[in-house]
Enzyme design. Sequence first.
Site, PDB file in Angstrom:
ATOM      1  N   LYS A  81     -30.587 -28.947 -25.286  1.00 29.89           N
ATOM      2  CA  LYS A  81     -32.423 -28.628 -24.398  1.00 29.89           C
ATOM      3  C   LYS A  81     -33.179 -28.999 -25.120  1.00 29.89           C
ATOM      4  O   LYS A  81     -33.470 -29.380 -26.317  1.00 29.89           O
ATOM      5  CB  LYS A  81     -32.044 -27.205 -24.250  1.00 29.89           C
ATOM      6  CG  LYS A  81     -33.382 -26.328 -24.117  1.00 29.89           C
ATOM      7  CD  LYS A  81     -32.894 -24.725 -24.184  1.00 29.89           C
ATOM      8  CE  LYS A  81     -34.409 -23.765 -23.966  1.00 29.89           C
ATOM      9  NZ  LYS A  81     -33.445 -22.390 -24.323  1.00 29.89           N
ATOM     10  N   SER A 156     -34.823 -19.491 -20.969  1.00 30.23           N
ATOM     11  CA  SER A 156     -35.180 -21.022 -20.858  1.00 30.23           C
ATOM     12  C   SER A 156     -34.635 -22.081 -20.779  1.00 30.23           C
ATOM     13  O   SER A 156     -35.232 -23.061 -20.998  1.00 30.23           O
ATOM     14  CB  SER A 156     -36.051 -20.871 -21.901  1.00 30.23           C
ATOM     15  OG  SER A 156     -35.814 -20.644 -23.178  1.00 30.23           O
ATOM     16  N   SER A 180     -32.421 -16.185 -23.122  1.00 32.33           N
ATOM     17  CA  SER A 180     -33.087 -17.609 -22.465  1.00 32.33           C
ATOM     18  C   SER A 180     -30.800 -18.428 -22.380  1.00 32.33           C
ATOM     19  O   SER A 180     -31.241 -19.420 -22.166  1.00 32.33           O
ATOM     20  CB  SER A 180     -33.391 -18.250 -23.530  1.00 32.33           C
ATOM     21  OG  SER A 180     -34.564 -18.078 -23.266  1.00 32.33           O
TER      22      SER A 180
END
Length: 468
Positions: A81, A156, A180
């Site tokens: 990420k 996220s 997330s």
Amino acid sequence: MPERVHAFTDDALGDHDATALASLVEQKEVSPAELAEAAVARAEAVQPLLNGVHVADYERALATADSTPHGPFHGVPTFVKDNVDLAGLPTNHGTTAFTARPAAQDGPFVTQLRSLGFTFLGKSRLPEFGFSASTEYAEGDPVRNPWNTDFSAGASSGGSAALVASGVVPVAHANDGGGSIRIPAAACGLVGLKPTRGRFVLEPNERAMPVNIIGQGVVTRTVRDTARFFAAMEAARPARGLPPVRRVLGPSSTRLRVGVVLDSVTGTPTDAETRAAVESTAALLASLGHEVEEMDLPVSAKFAEDFSLYWGMLGFAITAGGKRALGPEFDPARTDNLTRGLAASYKKRLARTPGMVLRLRRSTREYRRAFAGRDVVLSPVLGHTTPLLGHLSPTLDFEELFERLRTYVGFTPLNNVTGGPGMSLPLAASSTGLPIGVHLSADLGDERTLLELAYELEEARPFASIRG
């Protein structure tokens, strides 16, 4: 009508999860380079449709795949990420407010990931600074849900979830500051386990937070991949002060006491389909011999107000300190409506910060008391089913967007603040055919119980396949 998008095909990756692929590599039935080549082809096939990749690093991945460490995930391709450092690639945190230089070295968590043998293909997308529950942008295309591209992939860690759910890779890095890992897992039909605070090595920003709400981890398609990951990380670095998880290989014969929560601390009732998913899971648990009963929330409505203020404080910290933390070219005026709105809302209530921080720190005791007479808490992951893209767009007026986010993200922040582990499992589906995640929480340090129960639920109600 939009169709499901996936990359599964008859190549080296096949339908295998990460555990199976690592075994094939160990037995020399496939090479890491062959897996990387297949994953790159899959990523290139779905990227125009899903937009999950932020930075591709395919040439380096193909060149180095066979020389990755011989860890428990040797040769398994993955993405990191874009809010942690991966050497040689920029870390832009989902924003256009600055342009990052390539990282000189791996961050602490990526260093540990690399030791497990993964092949890194690049970096996955997130919304600006991970503040939203949908991976959408003020400018540019959103990340789309592989189950239906009109819908959000969550956030996220939305980019990672889209790439795993669509079959590009079997596992991808995710992290969780308010849900997330679990939110995109719920939206995309994946397994997502946020660890107990302190379970894994901390990133520098986590050490600096007055209440560390962030947990690092992964999203996967199978419980055994998540269990293998936790065992591998623990073997590389045992957590101090926490009971060991050890390798979990299947369900336990122990019958558990399960509390059920249906509505969140925000006061907004959970929607009918999500409520039905939790009630159906409660009935399944009871049929399996577990003791199931409804319970009250372990915290008061003040928790939602305090977490909202903390959320705003993080936005304020970015806009006020971005030049120092991210570089002199950072321009807060180029952040999106959500980031700027969070900062502005916090400035109006700044004087409440000491009390807010104190109450959030104390909430761990309240959370732990909830497990005095039970082993697991069952709840929704989210307040309603996965929304259409645009519902949580950062182009919306801040007040409207923030209220929508509060309504949607009512359950998961409790585990972030208290440090407790929380897990999303894809145990139901909505009338539109999208997955609905169901949430399981346990006492601090008790990821093992969650994994054992997840195995049992996966066996009793196998997870839906995106291939139909």
